[in-house]
Design a protein around this motif. Structure first.
Motif, short mmCIF file in Angstrom:
data_model
loop_
_atom_site.label_atom_id
_atom_site.label_comp_id
_atom_site.label_asym_id
_atom_site.label_seq_id
_atom_site.Cartn_x
_atom_site.Cartn_y
_atom_site.Cartn_z
N GLY A 224 67.74 122.96 -88.31
CA GLY A 224 66.59 123.38 -89.23
C GLY A 224 66.19 122.35 -90.02
N ASP A 225 67.07 121.39 -90.54
CA ASP A 225 66.71 120.53 -91.42
C ASP A 225 65.28 119.72 -91.15
N ARG A 226 64.76 119.30 -91.93
CA ARG A 226 63.33 118.53 -91.64
C ARG A 226 63.42 117.05 -91.92
N GLU B 285 63.76 119.75 -87.41
CA GLU B 285 62.25 120.04 -87.49
C GLU B 285 61.44 118.87 -87.80
#
Lengths: 392, 392
Positions: free
Chosen positions: B91-93, B116
């Motif tokens: 889920g980290d960008r 992401e």
């Protein structure tokens, strides 16, 4: 953090060790010579033929007539991870047999790949029973049943009988860790119905550490092709790796060229000796080692019927200082043996007689050194006689 | 699948190649000699001191005075994956600059780690602008900004100025791929504010492929320690790896002993030459190569101001058969150069003058061979004069 301005350093000097621990193992000089052959490109036609020959010799060694055989560009644990992450998708159920450190590692790798892991645990030195694994499957959809053929932390040989039936009944894939058995005990992936198998180069193959031979059956490849999600590891993605090792020859990552030279030579020596002769040599050497070490009061931790040939665990006698004896062996005799792991730390030594190291002279050297280091010189004669008798 | 009963195979013969492609590169003989030193155990005190020296020399090379420096047990792509999977959680960008194949690979590795990913793409040969990366961050919480310092697919050198400010402003970590720049272009992780950097051994370090030097800053280590989820890769888990490379010396996986011998020697040679002298040598050799090849009509694909020194891409002239010329170079002259990748396949050659290979004699050999292979013997004299002038 080290000082960022190191003084000029000297070239490394060769260190001479007799490697009788759990690996790396004794090597033939020609393997090191092959390792040092001039590096060539990973797409050079001459190198592609090295790859083809490595593949053919590995396939022959494990009895693979279908599927995919490839050395993974990492050590044995990278082979474990490659097998697991290519077959497991998030949420898949996996039943993992844990009879030592490496079974535990397999369970952890599967958890990190997103598996719902059910472990079947037995005590160190014990083996896993098919019925216990069947009970853990418990009729639930299970992607993978995994266990260790040769538990390097204990010296236990896991029988593989009945496992392929269990996998077939439960529509699971059978994953086997053969890190310490490959080229030391017979393995036949076809006859045993193994779907995935990995090993390392630094045990019975007598090659430096750095590669992990890996096999997937056709059934496992079909599971890989049918995945819903990409393999979480790009580096270990066997679909991409096969596009380099297979007919396509598409660049994936730069192969560890020189390590593959060494593996080629190590496999050549395995086949030149002959598989049956090699397995029998490991068996005789292990029997002789147990005979000799027992005379010194070093009793095997694992009963004969489930004992590995390439690796023997012995109990450290009461009152003996583990680290002091291993330190003396290393510094005074240049002999490396392994300490215990997990619950056997401080309680067992692990003695590897693997590949090129599995020979009578090494058993005798170790026995003589241990007789001295333990102050059991009075038993040395009996120990050497027991070794001789084992070879008679 | 190969025939499972291969005929007895011969020992490998040494193949002699002048490696002037994108890696592996020309090696000094002492690196291959170090590679073939006798293997010792991964917990042997003599080996632990090899590890310490490797660490110290790597730290000095990249200007690391804090954080963690470790060679990963795999090739450069394993280094990339290690950096990404230790820093990224699901889920980290991540904002990844893509200016060639290896930027694209970094984006794919980050996606597989659950990030992401927002890519900033420029055409092959172009470089990334800080403002474009800032626009991609777009004020959103972003864990990682990643890009390639030396894009091996194009020969483009990415300036690093302004990137650490961007990372600081946006509370992101700065990840840099230095596979083809390490030991060929100056890198100072402290001065550039780099949080994570990886490389490979088979480029300007002039060592066989198989290890990936990796650096994490203190800031990156704090992110690693604060993770909510375990690192998806057990093999590449830097917390576990540090417990072996650091003071604890806890067994994780068996280190590739002999590869580390070779890296030790390669690093020793780097520091014996001196970093400034080494970088200047690479710069002079690259200028000479461009001067000579231009006279043959082989024009560089990347303008001088953003061109790598260790790797030069040249346009394949109209009407020239890419594969035929490379094949003749390999088979008649024993010289390897690289083909183009991605959109430059068939349109460019990649010429590596890296590490021990970055020297005048190799530029001249390549120029002479190419003049012949291209039928431009009439230009050979002018090309050799241009090389001479570049060295004047």
């Amino acid at each position: 953090m080290p000082d960022p301005t190191p003084a000029p350093l000297a070239r490394l000097e060769a260190q001479t060790r007799l490697l009788l621990g759990p690996g790396p193992s004794v090597m033939e000089p020609s393997v090191l010579s092959a390792l040092a052959l001039p590096t060539i490109g990973h797409l050079d036609p001459a190198f592609l033929s090295v790859m083809d020959e490595v593949r053919a010799m590995l396939s022959c060694l494990i009895g693979a007539t279908d599927g995919m055989v490839t050395p993974i560009s990492g050590t044995g644990s990278a082979g474990m991870e490659a097998a697991v992450v290519n077959l497991i998708e998030p949420g898949d159920r996996a039943v993992i047999g844990v009879a030592g450190v490496f079974g535990g590692r397999m369970a952890e790798v599967a958890r990190r790949a997103g598996a719902e892991v059910v472990t079947v645990e037995v005590e160190f030195g014990q083996r896993l029973e098919v019925e216990a694994l069947r009970a853990a499957v418990a009729g639930k959809p299970t992607k993978l049943i995994g266990l260790v053929h040769a538990e390097t932390s204990t010296g236990m040989l896991q029988p593989l009988e009945g496992l392929s039936d269990l996998a077939a009944e439960t529509d699971s894939l059978l994953l086997v860790d053969a890190v310490t058995s490959l080229a030391g005990h017979p393995i036949d992936v076809g006859a045993s119905g193994i779907d995935a198998l990995y090993s390392g180069t630094q045990k019975c193959l007598s090659c430096p550490p750095g590669l992990a031979p890996l096999y997937l059956s056709e059934r496992a490849l079909a599971v890989l092709r049918g995945r819903k999600f990409p393999v979480q590891s790009w580096y270990l993605d066997l679909g991409l790796i096969e596009s380099y090792w297979g007919a396509e020859r598409a660049y994936h990552h730069t192969a560890p060229i020189n390590m593959l030279y060494a593996l080629h030579e190590a496999l050549r020596l395995v086949h030149a000796e002959g598989l049956e002769a090699r397995y029998e040599r490991h068996a005789r050497t292990a029997r002789a080692a147990v005979a000799g070490l027992s005379e010194l009061g070093l009793m095997p931790k694992v009963p004969a019927e489930r004992r590995l040939n390439p690796l023997t665990s012995v109990a450290i006698p009461e009152g003996v200082d583990d680290a002091a004896v291993r330190g003396r062996l290393l510094h005074e005799w240049g002999i490396e043996i392994g300490g215990g792991l997990g619950p056997w730390k401080g309680a067992a030594w692990r003695i590897g007689l693997m590949g090129a190291g599995s020979r009578r002279a090494n058993v005798e050297s170790l026995t003589a050194a241990l007789a001295n280091a333990l102050g059991r010189q009075d038993r040395a004669g009996a120990a050497l006689s027991a070794i001789e008798a084992a070879y008679a």
